[in-house]
Design a protein around this motif. Structure first.
Motif, PDB file in Angstrom:
ATOM      1  N   LEU A   1      -8.678  -3.701   2.659  1.00  0.00           N
ATOM      2  CA  LEU A   1      -7.807  -4.213   3.715  1.00  0.00           C
ATOM      3  C   LEU A   1      -8.003  -5.716   3.899  1.00  0.00           C
ATOM      4  O   LEU A   1      -7.034  -6.469   4.120  1.00  0.00           O
ATOM      5  CB  LEU A   1      -8.079  -3.476   5.031  1.00  0.00           C
ATOM      6  CG  LEU A   1      -7.878  -1.952   5.015  1.00  0.00           C
ATOM      7  CD1 LEU A   1      -8.214  -1.353   6.368  1.00  0.00           C
ATOM      8  CD2 LEU A   1      -6.453  -1.592   4.616  1.00  0.00           C
TER       9      LEU A   1
ATOM     10  N   GLY B   1      -0.420  -6.407   3.248  1.00  0.00           N
ATOM     11  CA  GLY B   1      -0.329  -4.948   3.218  1.00  0.00           C
ATOM     12  C   GLY B   1      -0.028  -4.418   1.835  1.00  0.00           C
ATOM     13  O   GLY B   1      -0.749  -3.591   1.301  1.00  0.00           O
TER      14      GLY B   1
ATOM     15  N   SER C   1      -1.394  -1.453  -2.466  1.00  0.00           N
ATOM     16  CA  SER C   1      -1.177  -1.375  -1.021  1.00  0.00           C
ATOM     17  C   SER C   1      -2.473  -0.983  -0.329  1.00  0.00           C
ATOM     18  O   SER C   1      -3.508  -0.768  -0.972  1.00  0.00           O
ATOM     19  CB  SER C   1      -0.076  -0.361  -0.700  1.00  0.00           C
ATOM     20  OG  SER C   1      -0.519   0.959  -0.988  1.00  0.00           O
ATOM     21  N   GLN C   2      -2.417  -0.889   0.980  1.00  0.00           N
ATOM     22  CA  GLN C   2      -3.591  -0.530   1.764  1.00  0.00           C
ATOM     23  C   GLN C   2      -4.033   0.909   1.517  1.00  0.00           C
ATOM     24  O   GLN C   2      -5.141   1.283   1.894  1.00  0.00           O
ATOM     25  CB  GLN C   2      -3.303  -0.739   3.250  1.00  0.00           C
ATOM     26  CG  GLN C   2      -3.075  -2.197   3.612  1.00  0.00           C
ATOM     27  CD  GLN C   2      -2.708  -2.379   5.073  1.00  0.00           C
ATOM     28  OE1 GLN C   2      -2.324  -1.433   5.751  1.00  0.00           O
ATOM     29  NE2 GLN C   2      -2.820  -3.604   5.572  1.00  0.00           N
TER      30      GLN C   2
END
Length: 422
Positions: free
Chosen positions: A173, A180, A337-338
């Motif tokens: 993160l 994101g 992505s996260q």
């Protein structure tokens, strides 16, 4: 003076190979002997890859009966292509399980490595090789940290990797920041490799012939080495039969996959990694030491094996393979992505290693466990997708297959103990 020996007297005895002079090591020969040996191994709990191969056959028959397109050329190409990234991660899990340890953070590790690579390429404008190197070195560093905590500090691998799962997810993160999701360029070399590169036509057939010739040559060299060492050797005729059967099977499979796109570069990379790792486990001192530590760490230490170095190499390899799998998965999806590596990647990688035949108790398994296990899981997922089964049912079925694999391993372990096979 005439020879007083009668015609009935036997001539000089032919000496037995060294490994057959002990009656405890004498094996049966011929087809009947092979069948007898196989039965004794099965009774003793030495199942090998038999359960997972039978399971794969049953899964294929069941899904084909429900949906014939399950075994279509396009479906098989898709199954192998999408199985490869997680399969590479599972290969690292096999190594850790051989030591009787576990790594619960391989999914998070794969996502973090992919994020590091993508940020370097997209946000900072570095080249592909620089980004890939940054991602892989991230895995190497995490592996060294795990080994230090396990060997020097004495923290159990379960706790280390559980903390790592959470910590690496946090780092993922942090690296992605507010973005994101970051998309990789479609013309990036790694994306092209993972999504669009296939071997088909004449090059595919030549590749298969070359593989079988290498297999035959290596096996023949092994036979000659055993002869020089005065050891028993497999039948040359049997080797020829196996090689011909392998060639015929691979040629037909190549023809069938060529109806669609052929052999995926991604799948071939995974298979090559499995073969190399199998050779390292079976034919090198490092591999023998790894099995020794997994079987009995204290005995291995007393025999002079550098146990700490084995743990270091395995933890580093596991994290590195997780990183490589993450890079390939990101290239296949063309984005990070996260949620990268944080969904069911851990479950699938660990389950594939166990379902493929690697024992949770350490000391038993092979690199091919990752290949067979991921094929089983990917086949189940693809078949259930074709039938339109709900995701909740997919998870329950996968969990049931994993539980069955562990139960078989436990029963086989008790059978080996009762038969004196350890």
């Amino acid at each position: 003076m005439a020879d007083s020996r009668t015609a009935e007297e036997p001539g000089p005895a032919v000496p037995l190979p060294t490994d057959l002079t002990d009656e405890r090591l004498v094996g049966s020969t011929g087809l009947a002997g092979w069948i007898s040996t196989a039965k004794n191994r099965l009774r003793g709990g030495d199942l090998g890859n038999l359960p997972v191969i039978l399971g794969l056959i049953i899964i294929s028959v069941v899904f084909y009966a429900q949906e014939p397109t399950f075994l279509s050329s396009r479906q098989l190409v898709t199954i192998t292509q999408f199985a490869a990234p997680v399969g590479i991660i599972s290969l690292g899990i096999v190594l850790v399980l051989l030591l009787g340890e576990i790594d619960l953070s391989v999914g998070s590790m794969s996502g973090l490595a992919a994020a590091v690579m993508t940020v370097q390429i997209v946000n900072h404008g570095h080249g592909l090789w620089f980004g890939m190197l940054a991602g892989v070195l991230t895995g190497v560093g995490i592996g060294v940290l795990y080994a230090f905590l396990y060997v020097r500090v004495g923290v159990p691998s379960f706790v280390i990797s559980l903390a790592g799962l959470l910590g690496l997810q946090g780092l993922l993160l942090y690296v992605l920041g507010k973005n994101g999701t970051i998309n990789l360029p479609n013309d990036l070399g790694l994306v092209t490799f993972a999504r669009y590169k296939f071997v088909s036509g004449t090059p595919a057939y030549l590749m298969v012939v070359g593989i079988v010739l290498v297999y035959f040559a290596v096996s023949l060299y092994g036979i000659s080495r055993r002869k020089r060492a005065d050891l028993s050797t497999p039948s040359l005729g049997g080797l020829i039969v196996r090689s011909v059967a392998l060639l015929a099977g691979l040629l037909y499979l190549t023809y069938y996959l060529d109806i669609d796109r052929g052999w995926s570069y991604l799948w071939l990379t995974f298979v090559a990694a499995v073969v190399v790792m199998d050779l390292a486990l079976r034919r090198t001192t490092w591999g023998r030491h790894l099995f020794a530590v997994g079987g009995n760490e204290e005995a291995a230490r007393r025999s002079g094996i550098k146990v700490g170095r084995i743990y270091l190499s395995v933890f580093v390899l596991c994290s590195t393979l997780a990183s490589i799998g993450g890079l390939l998965a990101a290239a296949q999806l063309t984005s990070v992505s996260q949620t990268s590596g944080t969904t069911d990647t851990n479950l699938t990688a660990i389950a594939a290693a166990v379902i493929g035949g690697t024992s949770l108790f350490g000391g038993r398994g092979s690199a091919y466990s990752a290949l067979l296990g991921i094929l089983v899981l990917q086949a189940i997922q693809s078949g259930l997708n074709l039938l339109g089964v709900d995701s909740s049912v997919k998870y329950m079925i996968t969990g049931g297959v994993l539980l069955l694999a562990v139960a078989i391993d436990s029963v086989a372990r008790r059978a080996r103990s009762s038969s004196g096979r350890g």
